[in-house]
Design an enzyme around this catalytic site. Structure first.
Site, PDB file in Angstrom:
ATOM      1  N   HIS A  94      -1.426  30.495  -2.236  1.00  9.88           N
ATOM      2  CA  HIS A  94      -1.326  29.037  -2.124  1.00  9.88           C
ATOM      3  C   HIS A  94      -2.145  28.435  -3.269  1.00  9.88           C
ATOM      4  CE1 HIS A  94      -2.225  25.060  -0.324  1.00  9.88           C
ATOM      5  NE2 HIS A  94      -1.181  25.260   0.451  1.00  9.88           N
ATOM      6  N   ASP A 108      -7.778  34.476   2.573  1.00 12.25           N
ATOM      7  CA  ASP A 108      -7.268  33.187   3.021  1.00 12.25           C
ATOM      8  C   ASP A 108      -6.452  33.441   4.283  1.00 12.25           C
ATOM      9  OD1 ASP A 108      -5.796  30.937   3.516  1.00 12.25           O
ATOM     10  OD2 ASP A 108      -4.968  30.752   1.487  1.00 12.25           O
ATOM     11  N   GLN A 125      -2.595  31.295   7.425  1.00 14.37           N
ATOM     12  CA  GLN A 125      -1.330  31.582   8.111  1.00 14.37           C
ATOM     13  C   GLN A 125      -1.441  32.817   8.989  1.00 14.37           C
ATOM     14  OE1 GLN A 125       1.103  29.470   8.052  1.00 14.37           O
ATOM     15  NE2 GLN A 125       0.549  28.216   6.284  1.00 14.37           N
ATOM     16  N   LYS A 156      -3.831  24.172  11.580  1.00 13.87           N
ATOM     17  CA  LYS A 156      -2.705  25.115  11.700  1.00 13.87           C
ATOM     18  C   LYS A 156      -2.872  25.994  12.938  1.00 13.87           C
ATOM     19  CE  LYS A 156      -2.398  25.369   6.653  1.00 13.87           C
ATOM     20  NZ  LYS A 156      -1.203  24.675   6.199  1.00 13.87           N
ATOM     21  N   CYS A 172       3.432  24.501  -1.988  1.00 14.45           N
ATOM     22  CA  CYS A 172       2.128  24.645  -2.666  1.00 14.45           C
ATOM     23  C   CYS A 172       1.912  26.080  -3.125  1.00 14.45           C
ATOM     24  CB  CYS A 172       0.971  24.202  -1.782  1.00 14.45           C
ATOM     25  SG  CYS A 172       1.053  22.487  -1.313  1.00 14.45           S
TER      26      CYS A 172
HETATM   27  C1  LIG Z   1      -1.915  30.233   2.885  1.00 18.93           C
HETATM   28  C2  LIG Z   1      -2.555  28.879   2.831  1.00 18.93           C
HETATM   29  N1  LIG Z   1      -3.745  28.728   2.242  1.00 18.93           N
HETATM   30  C3  LIG Z   1      -4.365  27.552   2.170  1.00 18.93           C
HETATM   31  C4  LIG Z   1      -3.785  26.408   2.667  1.00 18.93           C
HETATM   32  C5  LIG Z   1      -4.509  25.119   2.551  1.00 18.93           C
HETATM   33  O1  LIG Z   1      -4.856  24.643   3.808  1.00 18.93           O
HETATM   34  P1  LIG Z   1      -5.511  23.186   3.977  1.00 18.93           P
HETATM   35  O2  LIG Z   1      -4.593  22.237   3.267  1.00 18.93           O
HETATM   36  O3  LIG Z   1      -5.538  22.981   5.450  1.00 18.93           O
HETATM   37  O4  LIG Z   1      -6.860  23.252   3.366  1.00 18.93           O
HETATM   38  C6  LIG Z   1      -2.532  26.506   3.274  1.00 18.93           C
HETATM   39  C7  LIG Z   1      -1.861  25.289   3.775  1.00 18.93           C
HETATM   40  O5  LIG Z   1      -0.656  25.193   3.767  1.00 18.93           O
HETATM   41  C8  LIG Z   1      -1.907  27.768   3.363  1.00 18.93           C
HETATM   42  O6  LIG Z   1      -0.715  27.904   3.948  1.00 18.93           O
END
Ligand SMILES: Cc1ncc(COP(=O)(O)O)c(C=O)c1O
Length: 410
Positions: A127, A204, A207, A230, A368
């Site tokens: 991401h 990270d 998900q 999430k 993203c």
């Molecule tokens: C794999 C992953 N990492 C990071 C993020 C970023 O999360 P946040 O916008 O809640 O900080 C997301 C959000 O879609 C994501 O799917």
């Protein structure tokens, strides 16, 4: 964890008032859980309870309400600790979300411990929030970013991955589950390889945590981040887990109230963990709401949630495969809750608009994660992402709505 009750999706759905809403006169089918999940009554009630019964600023008041709010917030921290099996509550830093968690590590650990020429290994399916903070460091400090490739199925090429390590490698930063493809990465193996090469591992888990049990100590992750929203919790709250020894050695990320021990104009000393990294008034209700979300998920049981979602994903994949004008992106052997696809030459945004008119909420775009879209030569996909309340019947609604897209654009 609380004792798990039997998994009955129809009962579970009743916990989520929004699922009874209609969109354009059609019952809502919410398949955008990867972007943000809906909130159960239990979380909404917890937020209401804080604001109606025990709200005040935390950690500094001697008065009763401040003590109650502080106790509730620290209880939430301990729930999160238990949820990911961290060793100590001080290793749980409340942040705004995964994005802030990664930025914190890059800005604090990265600035302090990385030197020009040091290397960080990412993967092509990160991401943007796990790419851009490292680019800041590249521009500021001259670190080198290496990118691990994936197969056409969306699986990491582990032989290629292993070749990226060298004595300058200081960190691997990797998603546990790809938000664009649904691939579950072999995180335990990657952490083992990173450590064998003298590097740290940041995971990270955005998900991953809503879909599977995560145990940061068994994984031996150095840092693990995720977002509350999430995980059926509030927005504006997330978690950075870090091993205490690492967090202890890191300088503060932001300065202000809460994070200090004493301040004079000559010298300031910092608070202990976790407060050193929580400058300013925290998201008190958000943290408590996240605690309620963790309780909720634990009460259903992540094993049961995982089994249920695996069934829904398998069913959706099978039905999609039967449509010969649909192409699926991400066919890894191990996947979680995400189905990315395109319909013939129809632009994903056009398809998404028609699906919406049919009451089906999906995500369309690059999610993203532009580098992985480029990897597949695809500017955008349609993404159905499943949560603990989705059903096979909703998959049928999605498939029927795709039929409608075809009628209009085909
Ligand atoms: C794999 C992953 N990492 C990071 C993020 C970023 O999360 P946040 O916008 O809640 O900080 C997301 C959000 O879609 C994501 O799917």
């Amino acid at each position: 964890m609380t004792a798990a009750r039997a998994y009955d999706v129809e009962t579970v759905r009743r916990d989520f008032p929004i699922l009874s809403e209609t969109v354009y006169g059609k019952p809502l089918v919410y398949l955008d859980n990867g972007a943000s999940a809906q909130k159960p009554r239990q979380v909404v009630d917890a937020l209401r309870h804080v604001y109606e019964k025990e709200y005040a600023n935390v950690h500094r008041g001697v008065h009763r309400l401040s003590q109650l709010a502080t106790e509730a917030m620290e209880a939430a921290r301990d729930k999160v600790r238990g949820f990911i099996n961290a060793g100590a509550a001080e290793e749980i830093i409340f942040v705004r979300g995964a994005t802030e968690g990664i930025n914190l590590v890059a800005a604090s650990w990265g600035r302090r411990f990385l030197a020009p020429g040091d290397e960080v290994i990412l993967t092509v399916m990160e991401h943007h929030s796990n790419i851009v903070p490292w680019q800041f460091l590249r521009d500021e400090k001259g670190i080198v970013i290496r990118v691990a490739p994936i197969s056409d199925e969306g699986e990491l090429l582990m032989d290629e991955y292993a070749k990226l390590f060298n004595p300058r490698t200081k960190l691997v930063a990797i998603t546990h589950v790809s938000n664009a493809l649904g691939t579950v990465t072999p995180i335990a193996e990657i952490i083992r390889v990173a450590h064998a090469n003298g590097a740290l591992a940041l995971v990270d888990g955005c998900q991953a945590v809503p879909h599977m049990t995560v145990d940061v100590r068994t994984l031996d992750a150095d840092f693990y981040v995720f977002s509350g929203h999430k995980l059926y919790g509030p927005t504006g709250i997330g978690v950075l887990y870090g091993k205490a020894a690492l967090l202890d050695a890191m300088p503060p990320y932001q300065g202000g109230g809460e994070m200090i021990s004493s301040v004079t104009f000559e010298k300031t000393t910092y608070a202990d963990l976790p407060f050193k990294f929580e400058a300013g008034t925290p998201h008190i209700a958000g943290a408590i709401g996240l605690g309620a979300a963790v309780d909720y998920v634990a009460s259903l049981g992540l094993d049961r949630i995982h089994a249920h979602e695996t069934d829904v994903l398998a069913y959706a994949t099978e039905r999609m495969k039967a449509l010969n004008d649909v192409r699926i992106f991400g066919t890894a052997r191990e996947k979680a809750a995400i189905l990315s696809f395109s319909i013939d030459a129809i632009h994903p945004h056009d398809a998404g608009t028609i699906l919406d008119r049919e009451g089906v909420a999906v995500r369309t775009g690059h999610h993203c994660a532009q580098p992985v879209m480029d990897r597949f030569g695809q500017p955008a996909t349609i993404r159905a992402s499943f949560g603990l309340y989705n059903t096979r019947a909703e998959v049928d609604r999605l498939i029927a709505a795709i039929g409608r897209v075809r009628e209009i654009f085909g």
